[in-house]
Design an enzyme around this catalytic site. Structure first.
Site, PDB file in Angstrom:
ATOM      1  N   GLU A  56       0.863  -1.190   0.000  1.00 62.31           N
ATOM      2  CA  GLU A  56       0.000   0.000   0.000  1.00 62.31           C
ATOM      3  C   GLU A  56       0.887   1.224   0.000  1.00 62.31           C
ATOM      4  O   GLU A  56       1.902   1.261   0.697  1.00 62.31           O
ATOM      5  CB  GLU A  56      -0.896  -0.023   1.233  1.00 62.31           C
ATOM      6  CG  GLU A  56      -1.694   1.235   1.500  1.00 62.31           C
ATOM      7  CD  GLU A  56      -2.436   1.202   2.831  1.00 62.31           C
ATOM      8  OE1 GLU A  56      -2.591   2.281   3.445  1.00 62.31           O
ATOM      9  OE2 GLU A  56      -2.867   0.106   3.257  1.00 62.31           O
ATOM     10  N   GLU A 108      -2.450  11.700   3.539  1.00 60.20           N
ATOM     11  CA  GLU A 108      -3.091  11.123   4.714  1.00 60.20           C
ATOM     12  C   GLU A 108      -2.820  12.000   5.935  1.00 60.20           C
ATOM     13  O   GLU A 108      -1.737  12.561   6.095  1.00 60.20           O
ATOM     14  CB  GLU A 108      -2.567   9.704   4.980  1.00 60.20           C
ATOM     15  CG  GLU A 108      -3.341   8.975   6.064  1.00 60.20           C
ATOM     16  CD  GLU A 108      -2.915   7.531   6.237  1.00 60.20           C
ATOM     17  OE1 GLU A 108      -3.735   6.721   6.708  1.00 60.20           O
ATOM     18  OE2 GLU A 108      -1.751   7.210   5.907  1.00 60.20           O
TER      19      GLU A 108
END
Length: 323
Positions: A134, A139
């Site tokens: 990932e 974020e």
């Protein structure tokens, strides 16, 4: 200081010249063709991911009529009863997956505020997670103002503490089984996330992935150094340091074999609330009450909990310039 400069120049090679050509462009209503996730939140958030029809009924997702941008938001009207899983929100993923590539996004607004946990990331389409890994490009949680870029992988993928990058290394072990799945993360410069990012009119993020490593850049809307090929979404990009500058986050493959850890990734946008990160960090974020109580009972506080994407462009290697 001289020794540190020499280390940065010699231990991490400069990005070699490689040209990438446009493969796919996503603008406005193109995002309605993506897959809409409706399962439970793997990060245990106070959220209910809804399908496309529900999102449109609740005005959570809009492809502007001019097809110049795409907006997806959380419900900012209704209280959430205790029996419901959480606040209605959106998680979408591309049907197409990409291997070596460059992703460039022109972003006007990202979700902000207490309890929020938005992300723009890529993940192995084949899986199962964490097989294939990932990559988190955007974020953050709550009232953060610095973006966090990170990798989450299977074992034996690590980064050195000091690398040729503008950001600050937060963690160096990418293995999801270590450190409660913290991953190996790099914190970007101020104004790259949340309220400050939005107040400056957004900006551009880019991510390059290749056998040389994974690299991320950020330019604010008023940044005079943004490359024209990025800001204008040109048909070809050349993400080397002479064009784009030193990346904000660098994840070279010195101690992380690229082929065995990364395969074709689909692209994901989501917005969850509380959960494993935003919930655990909530008490120290300056936010009121508890995370769950705040998310369930203060809908108007999520007026700014939305993504507004001008465009996303995916580039793949031009074989004439392969290195």
């Amino acid at each position: 200081m001289l020794a540190l400069i020499l280390f940065l120049c010699l231990s991490v090679p400069a990005l070699a010249s490689q040209s990438y050509s446009i493969e796919d462009t996503y603008i406005g209503r193109d995002f309605f063709e993506w897959d809409w996730y409706t399962g439970s939140d793997p990060t245990h958030g106070i959220v209910e991911y809804v399908d496309k029809a529900t999102a449109m009924d609740f005005n959570l997702s809009v492809g502007k009529s001019s097809d110049t941008s795409f907006l997806m938001r959380a419900d900012n009207v209704n209280n959430v009863p205790p029996a419901d899983p959480g606040r209605k929100s959106v998680r979408i993923s591309s049907q197409r997956a990409y291997n070596d590539s460059v992703a460039v996004i022109d972003l006007w607004h990202m979700p902000q505020g207490c309890g929020t946990w938005p992300a723009w990331w890529t993940v192995s389409q084949k899986g199962p997670w964490p097989q294939g890994s990932e990559i988190d490009i955007i974020e953050g949680v709550n009232n953060n103002t610095r973006n966090l870029g990170s990798l989450h992988t299977t074992p034996n993928c690590n980064m050195t503490q000091t690398r040729k990058q503008r950001g600050q290394t937060v963690s160096t072990v990418c293995d999801t089984s270590a450190n409660y799945n913290q991953g190996c993360g790099v914190e970007f410069k101020p104004n790259s996330y949340g309220l400050d990012f939005n107040a400056n009119g957004g900006g551009w993020f880019a991510m390059l992935r290749s056998s040389r490593g994974i690299y991320m850049w950020f330019w604010a809307r008023n940044d005079s150094n943004v490359p024209p090929e990025v800001s204008q979404g040109l048909s070809t990009v050349n993400p080397d340091e002479s064009n784009w500058g030193v990346p904000d986050a660098a994840f070279p493959t010195d101690e992380c074999d690229y082929v065995s850890h990364f395969n074709e990734h689909s692209i994901v946008f989501d917005l969850t609330f509380c959960g494993d990160w935003a919930g655990s960090a909530y008490s120290g974020s300056g936010c009121p009450s508890t995370c769950e109580d705040y998310v369930r009972n203060n809908p108007s506080m999520f007026d700014e909990a939305y993504w507004e994407i001008s465009w996303l462009r995916m580039y793949t290697p031009n074989p004439d310039t392969a290195v």
